[in-house]
Design a protein around this motif. Structure first.
Motif, PDB file in Angstrom:
ATOM      1  N   UNK A  77       0.820  -1.223   0.000  1.00 15.97           N
ATOM      2  CA  UNK A  77       0.000   0.000   0.000  1.00 15.97           C
ATOM      3  C   UNK A  77       0.853   1.274   0.000  1.00 15.97           C
ATOM      4  N   UNK A  78       2.188   1.129  -0.021  1.00 18.92           N
ATOM      5  CA  UNK A  78       3.039   2.335  -0.056  1.00 18.92           C
ATOM      6  C   UNK A  78       2.782   3.131  -1.344  1.00 18.92           C
ATOM      7  N   UNK A  79       2.989   4.445  -1.273  1.00 16.96           N
ATOM      8  CA  UNK A  79       2.686   5.312  -2.423  1.00 16.96           C
ATOM      9  C   UNK A  79       3.529   4.955  -3.641  1.00 16.96           C
ATOM     10  N   UNK A  80       3.001   5.245  -4.819  1.00 17.84           N
ATOM     11  CA  UNK A  80       3.710   5.083  -6.090  1.00 17.84           C
ATOM     12  C   UNK A  80       5.136   5.626  -5.927  1.00 17.84           C
ATOM     13  N   UNK A  81       6.110   4.814  -6.332  1.00 15.00           N
ATOM     14  CA  UNK A  81       7.527   5.179  -6.168  1.00 15.00           C
ATOM     15  C   UNK A  81       7.928   6.110  -7.312  1.00 15.00           C
ATOM     16  N   UNK A  82       8.247   7.343  -6.979  1.00 20.02           N
ATOM     17  CA  UNK A  82       8.596   8.329  -8.008  1.00 20.02           C
ATOM     18  C   UNK A  82      10.090   8.307  -8.359  1.00 20.02           C
ATOM     19  N   UNK A  83      10.828   7.288  -7.898  1.00 22.83           N
ATOM     20  CA  UNK A  83      12.230   7.100  -8.300  1.00 22.83           C
ATOM     21  C   UNK A  83      13.075   8.339  -8.073  1.00 22.83           C
ATOM     22  N   UNK A  84      13.775   8.786  -9.123  1.00 22.52           N
ATOM     23  CA  UNK A  84      14.673   9.943  -8.987  1.00 22.52           C
ATOM     24  C   UNK A  84      13.914  11.235  -8.666  1.00 22.52           C
ATOM     25  N   UNK A  85      12.612  11.233  -8.877  1.00 24.43           N
ATOM     26  CA  UNK A  85      11.814  12.444  -8.617  1.00 24.43           C
ATOM     27  C   UNK A  85      11.271  12.502  -7.195  1.00 24.43           C
ATOM     28  N   UNK A  86      11.519  11.449  -6.424  1.00 23.78           N
ATOM     29  CA  UNK A  86      11.036  11.425  -5.038  1.00 23.78           C
ATOM     30  C   UNK A  86      11.526  12.667  -4.293  1.00 23.78           C
ATOM     31  N   UNK A  87      10.644  13.277  -3.526  1.00 23.92           N
ATOM     32  CA  UNK A  87      10.962  14.454  -2.700  1.00 23.92           C
ATOM     33  C   UNK A  87      11.096  15.750  -3.501  1.00 23.92           C
ATOM     34  N   UNK A  88      10.739  15.721  -4.805  1.00 27.40           N
ATOM     35  CA  UNK A  88      10.785  16.954  -5.612  1.00 27.40           C
ATOM     36  C   UNK A  88       9.375  17.541  -5.746  1.00 27.40           C
ATOM     37  N   UNK A  89       9.304  18.826  -6.100  1.00 28.94           N
ATOM     38  CA  UNK A  89       8.022  19.435  -6.458  1.00 28.94           C
ATOM     39  C   UNK A  89       7.796  19.210  -7.962  1.00 28.94           C
ATOM     40  N   UNK A  90       6.536  19.373  -8.430  1.00 29.11           N
ATOM     41  CA  UNK A  90       6.271  19.208  -9.863  1.00 29.11           C
ATOM     42  C   UNK A  90       7.079  20.221 -10.682  1.00 29.11           C
ATOM     43  N   UNK A  91       7.282  21.421 -10.160  1.00 30.75           N
ATOM     44  CA  UNK A  91       8.069  22.442 -10.864  1.00 30.75           C
ATOM     45  C   UNK A  91       9.522  21.992 -10.998  1.00 30.75           C
ATOM     46  N   UNK A  92      10.073  21.437  -9.922  1.00 31.96           N
ATOM     47  CA  UNK A  92      11.457  20.949  -9.977  1.00 31.96           C
ATOM     48  C   UNK A  92      11.603  19.805 -10.979  1.00 31.96           C
ATOM     49  N   UNK A  93      10.587  18.947 -11.047  1.00 25.43           N
ATOM     50  CA  UNK A  93      10.635  17.819 -11.993  1.00 25.43           C
ATOM     51  C   UNK A  93      10.601  18.353 -13.423  1.00 25.43           C
ATOM     52  N   UNK A  94       9.715  19.320 -13.658  1.00 24.17           N
ATOM     53  CA  UNK A  94       9.582  19.940 -14.991  1.00 24.17           C
ATOM     54  C   UNK A  94      10.919  20.563 -15.436  1.00 24.17           C
ATOM     55  N   UNK A  95      11.621  21.198 -14.501  1.00 25.49           N
ATOM     56  CA  UNK A  95      12.930  21.800 -14.781  1.00 25.49           C
ATOM     57  C   UNK A  95      13.974  20.743 -15.087  1.00 25.49           C
ATOM     58  N   UNK A  96      14.034  19.722 -14.219  1.00 30.24           N
ATOM     59  CA  UNK A  96      15.110  18.736 -14.307  1.00 30.24           C
ATOM     60  C   UNK A  96      14.870  17.719 -15.427  1.00 30.24           C
ATOM     61  N   UNK A  97      13.604  17.353 -15.647  1.00 27.36           N
ATOM     62  CA  UNK A  97      13.272  16.297 -16.618  1.00 27.36           C
ATOM     63  C   UNK A  97      12.085  16.716 -17.477  1.00 27.36           C
ATOM     64  N   UNK A  98      12.282  17.758 -18.324  1.00 27.91           N
ATOM     65  CA  UNK A  98      11.138  18.270 -19.102  1.00 27.91           C
ATOM     66  C   UNK A  98      10.500  17.224 -20.017  1.00 27.91           C
ATOM     67  N   UNK A  99      11.331  16.346 -20.633  1.00 29.08           N
ATOM     68  CA  UNK A  99      10.765  15.327 -21.533  1.00 29.08           C
ATOM     69  C   UNK A  99       9.892  14.351 -20.751  1.00 29.08           C
ATOM     70  N   UNK A 100      10.353  14.006 -19.555  1.00 32.35           N
ATOM     71  CA  UNK A 100       9.581  13.072 -18.732  1.00 32.35           C
ATOM     72  C   UNK A 100       8.228  13.664 -18.371  1.00 32.35           C
ATOM     73  N   UNK A 101       8.229  14.941 -18.007  1.00 29.03           N
ATOM     74  CA  UNK A 101       6.957  15.587 -17.662  1.00 29.03           C
ATOM     75  C   UNK A 101       5.999  15.539 -18.838  1.00 29.03           C
ATOM     76  N   UNK A 102       6.528  15.779 -20.046  1.00 24.63           N
ATOM     77  CA  UNK A 102       5.682  15.749 -21.248  1.00 24.63           C
ATOM     78  C   UNK A 102       5.163  14.340 -21.492  1.00 24.63           C
ATOM     79  N   UNK A 103       6.044  13.337 -21.334  1.00 28.18           N
ATOM     80  CA  UNK A 103       5.618  11.948 -21.533  1.00 28.18           C
ATOM     81  C   UNK A 103       4.549  11.541 -20.531  1.00 28.18           C
TER      82      UNK A 103
END
Ligand code: F6P
Length: 192
Positions: A77-103
């Protein structure tokens, strides 16, 4: 008839900061929810026996702490594992991995975080939980947004593509009562 109750954990410190994943504690508002939950449950299910399932993460265990019922923790029941994005905000993810956010926007159900999971992966890991849920009486699951979306979609027979967008608000108990076809649903929200 037996019912299944779903609630997200109370608001966590990471919820306040807009960060995903992690293992943070509840915020003061989240603690208020944990304290109000026992009365919400007794008012709406009465004296029936109930078992509480949580994840292994602190925020769900903390949310269950005042409930006077048998409790079980499930790693599944643990939350979906966000891997390298764990502990980031959506804005930080968009900055660091823009292609991933689009996908992810393109196909949220199948998108798998780098080093983490997709919603599809979570559906697979929840299979044993669902098998056990089908056999049990009244169960309250104190879970996480992505996890509860998967369980909710299973009981309401919703499409995979819609599943990652289901609204599961904080500080709300969702009661599902399985019927011959589908489920009846009621929601109880605490104004916290
Ligand atoms: O923000 C809370 C949270 O439970 C995160 O831990 C998780 O990654 C996210 O919600 C899941 O929601 P979405 O798939 O919409 O990003």
């Amino acid at each position: 008839p037996r019912s299944i109750f779903f609630s997200r954990h109370g608001e966590s410190q990471y919820n306040v900061e807009g960060k995903i994943g992690g293992d943070s504690l509840l915020s003061p508002r989240g603690m208020q929810y944990a304290k109000a939950l026992p009365a919400l449950i007794t008012d709406n299910i009465g004296e029936k026996p109930l078992t509480v399932w949580t994840s292994t993460l602190k925020r769900t265990i903390q949310t269950s702490q005042y409930l006077p019922y048998t409790k079980l923790t499930w790693k599944s029941l643990d939350e979906l594992d966000a891997g390298v994005c764990d502990a980031m905000t959506y804005e930080e993810i968009e900055q660091a991995y823009p292609d991933d956010s689009a996908n992810r926007d393109e196909d949220k159900f199948n998108y798998r975080y780098r080093g983490g999971e997709s919603y599809r992966d979570v559906v697979v890991r929840l299979e044993p939980v669902i098998m056990e849920l089908e056999r049990q009486e009244n169960i309250l699951i104190i879970g996480h947004q992505a996890i509860l979306r998967c369980l909710y979609a299973y009981f309401h027979h919703l499409q995979q593509a819609d599943l990652p967008y289901i609204k599961i608000p904080l500080h709300t108990v969702i009661k599902l009562t399985p019927k011959a076809y589908g489920c009846d649903e009621e929601r109880y929200t605490l104004p916290i």
